[in-house]
Design a protein around this motif. Sequence first.
Motif, short mmCIF file in Angstrom:
data_model
loop_
_atom_site.label_atom_id
_atom_site.label_comp_id
_atom_site.label_asym_id
_atom_site.label_seq_id
_atom_site.Cartn_x
_atom_site.Cartn_y
_atom_site.Cartn_z
N GLU A 18 21.55 41.47 45.83
CA GLU A 18 21.81 42.81 45.29
C GLU A 18 21.62 43.91 46.32
N ASN A 19 20.57 43.82 47.12
CA ASN A 19 20.30 44.88 48.09
C ASN A 19 21.09 44.71 49.39
N LEU A 20 21.21 43.47 49.87
CA LEU A 20 21.88 43.23 51.14
C LEU A 20 23.32 42.75 50.97
N GLY A 21 23.70 42.38 49.75
CA GLY A 21 25.08 42.00 49.49
C GLY A 21 25.50 40.68 50.07
N LEU A 22 24.56 39.76 50.27
CA LEU A 22 24.89 38.45 50.82
C LEU A 22 25.48 37.55 49.73
N SER A 23 26.32 36.62 50.15
CA SER A 23 26.91 35.69 49.19
C SER A 23 25.86 34.67 48.73
N ALA A 24 26.16 34.01 47.62
CA ALA A 24 25.23 33.00 47.10
C ALA A 24 25.05 31.86 48.10
N ALA A 25 26.11 31.52 48.83
CA ALA A 25 26.02 30.44 49.81
C ALA A 25 25.06 30.81 50.94
N VAL A 26 25.16 32.05 51.43
CA VAL A 26 24.27 32.49 52.51
C VAL A 26 22.83 32.56 52.01
N VAL A 27 22.64 33.05 50.80
CA VAL A 27 21.29 33.10 50.23
C VAL A 27 20.71 31.70 50.14
N GLY A 28 21.54 30.74 49.73
CA GLY A 28 21.08 29.36 49.66
C GLY A 28 20.65 28.83 51.02
N VAL A 29 21.38 29.23 52.07
CA VAL A 29 21.02 28.80 53.42
C VAL A 29 19.66 29.39 53.81
N VAL A 30 19.46 30.68 53.57
CA VAL A 30 18.21 31.34 53.94
C VAL A 30 17.02 30.70 53.22
N LEU A 31 17.17 30.50 51.91
CA LEU A 31 16.08 29.90 51.15
C LEU A 31 15.88 28.43 51.53
N GLY A 32 16.98 27.73 51.79
CA GLY A 32 16.86 26.33 52.17
C GLY A 32 16.19 26.15 53.52
N VAL A 33 16.48 27.05 54.45
CA VAL A 33 15.84 26.98 55.76
C VAL A 33 14.33 27.18 55.64
N ARG A 34 13.93 28.12 54.79
CA ARG A 34 12.49 28.34 54.60
C ARG A 34 11.82 27.11 54.02
N ASN A 35 12.44 26.51 53.02
CA ASN A 35 11.86 25.34 52.39
C ASN A 35 11.83 24.15 53.35
N LEU A 36 12.91 23.95 54.10
CA LEU A 36 12.97 22.84 55.05
C LEU A 36 11.96 23.03 56.17
N SER A 37 11.79 24.27 56.64
CA SER A 37 10.84 24.54 57.71
C SER A 37 9.41 24.21 57.28
N GLN A 38 9.15 24.32 55.98
CA GLN A 38 7.80 24.02 55.50
C GLN A 38 7.66 22.55 55.15
N GLN A 39 8.52 22.05 54.27
CA GLN A 39 8.38 20.68 53.80
C GLN A 39 8.56 19.66 54.92
N GLY A 40 9.51 19.93 55.83
CA GLY A 40 9.81 18.96 56.85
C GLY A 40 8.82 18.94 58.01
N LEU A 41 7.99 19.98 58.12
CA LEU A 41 7.10 20.09 59.28
C LEU A 41 5.62 19.99 58.92
N PHE A 42 5.32 19.57 57.72
CA PHE A 42 3.91 19.40 57.34
C PHE A 42 3.18 18.46 58.30
N ILE A 43 3.88 17.45 58.77
CA ILE A 43 3.24 16.48 59.66
C ILE A 43 2.82 17.14 60.97
N ILE A 44 3.58 18.15 61.41
CA ILE A 44 3.21 18.89 62.62
C ILE A 44 1.90 19.63 62.40
N GLY A 45 1.81 20.32 61.27
CA GLY A 45 0.57 21.04 60.96
C GLY A 45 -0.61 20.12 60.81
N GLY A 46 -0.40 18.95 60.18
CA GLY A 46 -1.50 18.01 60.01
C GLY A 46 -1.99 17.46 61.34
#
Length: 426
Positions: free
Chosen positions: A41-69
């Motif tokens: 609504e504020n930035l006018g991004l498409s649903a596909a782009v929003v999905g990429v942004v949110l997916g990158v955040r989730n992947l960066s966390q879930q996929g890298l837990f082993i690095i933090g451990g």
Amino acid sequence: MKTWREMRRFPLAVQLLLVNQLGVNTGFYLLIPYLATHLTENLGLSAAVVGVVLGVRNLSQQGLFIIGGSAADRLGARGVIIAGCALRTVGFALFALGDNLAVLLAASVLSGFAGALFNPAVRAYIAQEADERKAEAFALFNVFATAGALIGPLLGSALLLVDFRASALTAAGIFAVLTVAQARVLPAREIEPSKGTVLADWREVVGNRAFLAFALAMVGMFTLENQLYLLLPAGARQATGWDGAAGLVFLVGTLAHLALQLRMTRALKQRGNRARWISAGLGLMALGFVPPAVVAGASGGPDGVADAALRTLPVLAGALLLSLGVMIAQPFVMELIPGFGRPELTGTYFGVFYVVSGVAAAVGNTVVGWAMDAGERGAGGWLPWACCALFGLASALGVAWLHRLGSLPAPSKPAVPATAGGRTPA
């Protein structure tokens, strides 16, 4: 008051990390639930782009837990926790200041990687400091996390009356305060120099078949717990025809955690084997999806307020049973994880556990989403609820089977008696 008294019986480091989790969840939930709306609504991004942004955040966390451990094991949990909170400060500030895709993706990567750093590190630190009282420590951890998850959305809603940037900067400010507090107060633990490589550590953990089987068995717990934000709210909205009914589901679970978590864990710890309580908790979580399944797919909308309330009761009963099951199982799950391997690899075990269970839960959520769509197309409203019940039952039977095989570790015993409020020996 009992929660605060119990908290003060733990070492200062554990007390700080409990308050830290309150702040972590407050900062997270005052921003992330509103991020998609801001991007569209504020930035006018498409649903596909929003999905990429949110997916990158989730992947960066879930996929890298082993690095933090692994970092927590080799560099010390204290430094990794501080670094993670500092990175999330920067990431959330970028969400406030950035309006192009490159900045948003950088914010997503930083905020996700931050969670991958401090989540396993915090749990490893608590497991080491709490010694024989791990279950109580993780029960308190759940209480503070739940309180933060309640405060965050309320504060976020209020800040959105100003604008999204006010929410993002407030969230960044909370993590900045946490970073400073941990740098000043959190004691450093002496780290034994590792004789092997990081890859050798990973091979040791991944080669632990009992541990991997336990992590996979937990797919039910993580999948069903996520339904507090997916299937149960959808069921409440369908039953009442009111979007606000979804908040009632969350409120029931939150109040149950705040009121019962600590006393339930303390009572169950003295009665029976931990694995049996984990199985019982998973079974209760599965049972929570039976009442909504019975009334799912009722034709037509509610006939007045009284009818809407009656239709909501099975969903709220399911939310309560699910929350009770989580409260029974989760502290004992966290207590058992360090017992699968060497103390020097506690962080790595937590990291791998969250990677395995996170991926498995993602698959489980995909199945639930498919069942929701299939149920709507074929008038089978009971289908997603039945899938969730089967997930929980399979997990409960899996843990019971591992216990029968003798594959699960026994809770650690204290080396010396611990004094109330004193520091646990290192």
